[in-house]
Write a protein that holds these residues in place. Structure first.
Motif, PDB file in Angstrom:
ATOM      1  N   GLY A 165     -51.701 -63.810 -57.893  1.00 18.95           N
ATOM      2  CA  GLY A 165     -51.357 -62.968 -59.022  1.00 18.95           C
ATOM      3  C   GLY A 165     -50.480 -63.382 -60.065  1.00 18.95           C
ATOM      4  O   GLY A 165     -49.806 -62.464 -60.707  1.00 18.95           O
ATOM      5  N   ILE A 166     -50.774 -64.788 -60.306  1.00 19.25           N
ATOM      6  CA  ILE A 166     -49.758 -65.210 -61.354  1.00 19.25           C
ATOM      7  C   ILE A 166     -50.637 -65.146 -62.853  1.00 19.25           C
ATOM      8  O   ILE A 166     -51.732 -65.856 -62.683  1.00 19.25           O
ATOM      9  CB  ILE A 166     -49.265 -66.748 -60.947  1.00 19.25           C
ATOM     10  N   PRO A 167     -50.197 -64.618 -63.776  1.00 16.65           N
ATOM     11  CA  PRO A 167     -51.037 -64.506 -64.914  1.00 16.65           C
ATOM     12  C   PRO A 167     -51.014 -66.084 -65.705  1.00 16.65           C
ATOM     13  O   PRO A 167     -49.986 -66.860 -65.458  1.00 16.65           O
ATOM     14  CB  PRO A 167     -50.059 -63.742 -66.167  1.00 16.65           C
ATOM     15  N   LYS A 168     -52.435 -66.307 -66.228  1.00 17.90           N
ATOM     16  CA  LYS A 168     -52.531 -67.393 -66.769  1.00 17.90           C
ATOM     17  C   LYS A 168     -51.735 -67.478 -68.234  1.00 17.90           C
ATOM     18  O   LYS A 168     -51.938 -66.560 -68.874  1.00 17.90           O
ATOM     19  CB  LYS A 168     -53.897 -67.721 -67.052  1.00 17.90           C
ATOM     20  N   GLN A 169     -51.141 -68.609 -68.447  1.00 18.68           N
ATOM     21  CA  GLN A 169     -50.197 -68.683 -69.447  1.00 18.68           C
ATOM     22  C   GLN A 169     -50.780 -69.917 -70.485  1.00 18.68           C
ATOM     23  O   GLN A 169     -51.008 -70.899 -69.817  1.00 18.68           O
ATOM     24  CB  GLN A 169     -48.989 -69.079 -69.370  1.00 18.68           C
ATOM     25  N   GLU A 170     -51.462 -69.506 -71.540  1.00 22.62           N
ATOM     26  CA  GLU A 170     -52.157 -70.521 -72.308  1.00 22.62           C
ATOM     27  C   GLU A 170     -51.206 -71.974 -72.681  1.00 22.62           C
ATOM     28  O   GLU A 170     -51.827 -72.913 -72.646  1.00 22.62           O
ATOM     29  CB  GLU A 170     -52.856 -70.155 -73.454  1.00 22.62           C
ATOM     30  N   HIS A 171     -49.991 -71.457 -72.970  1.00 22.24           N
ATOM     31  CA  HIS A 171     -49.173 -72.349 -73.424  1.00 22.24           C
ATOM     32  C   HIS A 171     -48.618 -73.352 -72.242  1.00 22.24           C
ATOM     33  O   HIS A 171     -47.913 -74.505 -72.313  1.00 22.24           O
ATOM     34  CB  HIS A 171     -47.944 -71.991 -74.113  1.00 22.24           C
ATOM     35  N   TYR A 172     -49.049 -73.058 -70.976  1.00 18.57           N
ATOM     36  CA  TYR A 172     -48.652 -73.899 -69.750  1.00 18.57           C
ATOM     37  C   TYR A 172     -49.808 -74.940 -69.709  1.00 18.57           C
ATOM     38  O   TYR A 172     -49.749 -75.863 -68.792  1.00 18.57           O
ATOM     39  CB  TYR A 172     -48.522 -72.966 -68.562  1.00 18.57           C
ATOM     40  N   PHE A 173     -50.665 -75.078 -70.669  1.00 17.85           N
ATOM     41  CA  PHE A 173     -51.982 -76.140 -70.482  1.00 17.85           C
ATOM     42  C   PHE A 173     -51.514 -77.313 -71.636  1.00 17.85           C
ATOM     43  O   PHE A 173     -51.160 -76.917 -72.588  1.00 17.85           O
ATOM     44  CB  PHE A 173     -53.147 -75.568 -70.774  1.00 17.85           C
ATOM     45  N   GLU A 174     -52.077 -78.592 -71.243  1.00 21.50           N
ATOM     46  CA  GLU A 174     -51.885 -79.729 -72.217  1.00 21.50           C
ATOM     47  C   GLU A 174     -53.219 -80.656 -71.629  1.00 21.50           C
ATOM     48  O   GLU A 174     -53.349 -80.697 -70.490  1.00 21.50           O
ATOM     49  CB  GLU A 174     -50.711 -80.238 -72.268  1.00 21.50           C
ATOM     50  N   TRP A 175     -53.642 -81.247 -72.792  1.00 22.94           N
ATOM     51  CA  TRP A 175     -54.709 -82.159 -72.468  1.00 22.94           C
ATOM     52  C   TRP A 175     -54.342 -83.725 -72.724  1.00 22.94           C
ATOM     53  O   TRP A 175     -53.839 -83.896 -73.809  1.00 22.94           O
ATOM     54  CB  TRP A 175     -56.030 -81.565 -73.320  1.00 22.94           C
TER      55      TRP A 175
END
Length: 339
Positions: free
Chosen positions: A213-223
């Motif tokens: 139930g943890i919301p996906k945070q777009e700014h928590y991703f890096e490539w």
């Protein structure tokens, strides 16, 4: 006078070796203008296509190819040694090719087969998920996909594979961080041309978040890519936009070590103020400071199985096989429990 070969024809026509072969063998998946250009070069140089892939299967060949995606990767070093030792016992020689080209990995494999007249090939890493039966059949030699994702649209009777469940392993890595109290968990993954391993490990991370139930945070991703420098640079970008992170899942140990260096430069002590978990358990992981918590792959077992399966197929002792190895969470000092 130097005899014109298929690579010369490809260069003169401005296409790949695999395209020339498809023209020679009458494959329909070639544009008319490309087909005409290739035929024009063939006619001009009086090229006799006696080195097409179907004529390269020579039972006397003792060369086995190892195609490696990208540049040198420490994860594959030990694997290559094991493969070479296993094949040498049966009288086979190994030729290694690092594929850094932008065209499809299966096309690089084909060109490798054509150029070196291989008896069999093992592909370490790479993107083969979209490979078809036609792609595999034109190789005309046994192939083993190792430490990648297997083709989803090709018959399993045409190839062998030795892999792990990348989604399951990444899920476990993320779950471990959750179990020790982390909720602000970032992900350092691969992008660009990596549509297989990186994608599945990303899916494992996302699946754990969804289940908890943890919301996906777009700014928590890096490539990034599978290098120390890429991990370092990507982590700097990640921490700049997400300073609230308490932990990062990194899809390779090489990238994780680069990530740790960047974190320290941001004043984030590991594991006191930032936990990092890697993937692969390369030799460096245990000797880094602090030693890296990671997901261990059974490298030697995977390599040995890949070589033995290929030998069995080449020697007619078995049909293609598919093996999935379990991974192991290795707890070291780069992750800390949140109180």
């Amino acid at each position: 006078m130097k005899t014109t070969n298929i690579k010369d024809i490809a260069r003169l026509a401005g296409v790949g070796v695999s395209t020339v072969s498809r023209v020679i063998n009458g494959h329909p998946d070639v544009k008319d203008e490309t087909r005409e250009a290739v035929h024009a070069v063939i006619e001009k140089y009086n090229y006799i296509p006696n080195n097409s892939a179907r004529n390269l299967k020579r039972t006397e060949s003792s060369n086995i190819g190892i195609l490696i995606k990208g540049l040198y990767n420490p994860f594959f070093a030990k694997m290559i040694q094991t493969i070479e030792k296993t094949l040498a016992k049966e009288g086979f020689s190994v030729i290694i090719h690092y594929n850094t080209e932008e065209h499809r990995d299966i096309d690089a494999a084909y060109e490798f087969v054509v150029e070196k007249r291989l008896r069999g090939i093992i592909c370490l890493g790479g993107d083969f998920d979209q490979v078809t039966d036609v792609d595999i059949e034109r190789l005309d030699i046994p192939i083993v996909f190792t430490s990648t994702e297997v083709p989803s649209g090709a018959s399993t009777a045409l190839f062998s594979s030795v892999i792990i469940d990348n989604e399951k392993a990444a899920y476990r890595a993320t779950e471990y961080l959750y179990e020790i109290g982390h909720r602000h968990i970032g992900l350092l993954t691969s992008g660009g041309e990596d549509r297989s391993v990186g994608t599945y490990r990303t899916n494992g991370y996302l699946k754990l978040l969804g289940n908890k139930g943890i919301p996906k945070q777009e700014h928590y991703f890096e490539w990034g890519s599978y290098t120390f420098e890429s991990g370092y640079e990507a982590t700097k970008r990640l921490l700049e936009k997400a300073p609230d992170l308490t932990a990062i899942v990194v899809i390779s140990d090489v990238m994780a070590i680069g990530a740790a260096k960047a974190a320290k430069e941001f004043g984030r002590e590991i594991p006191e103020t930032l936990s990092i978990i890697g993937f692969d358990d390369i030799d460096y992981a245990a000797y880094y400071n602090p030693p890296l918590t990671t997901i261990r792959q059974p490298v030697e077992e995977i390599a040995s199985a890949s070589a033995e399966i290929l030998l069995n197929v080449i020697q007619g002792e078995a049909t293609h096989q598919h093996m999935v190895y379990e991974t192991q969470l290795v707890q070291r000092a780069s992750c800390a429990e949140l109180l």
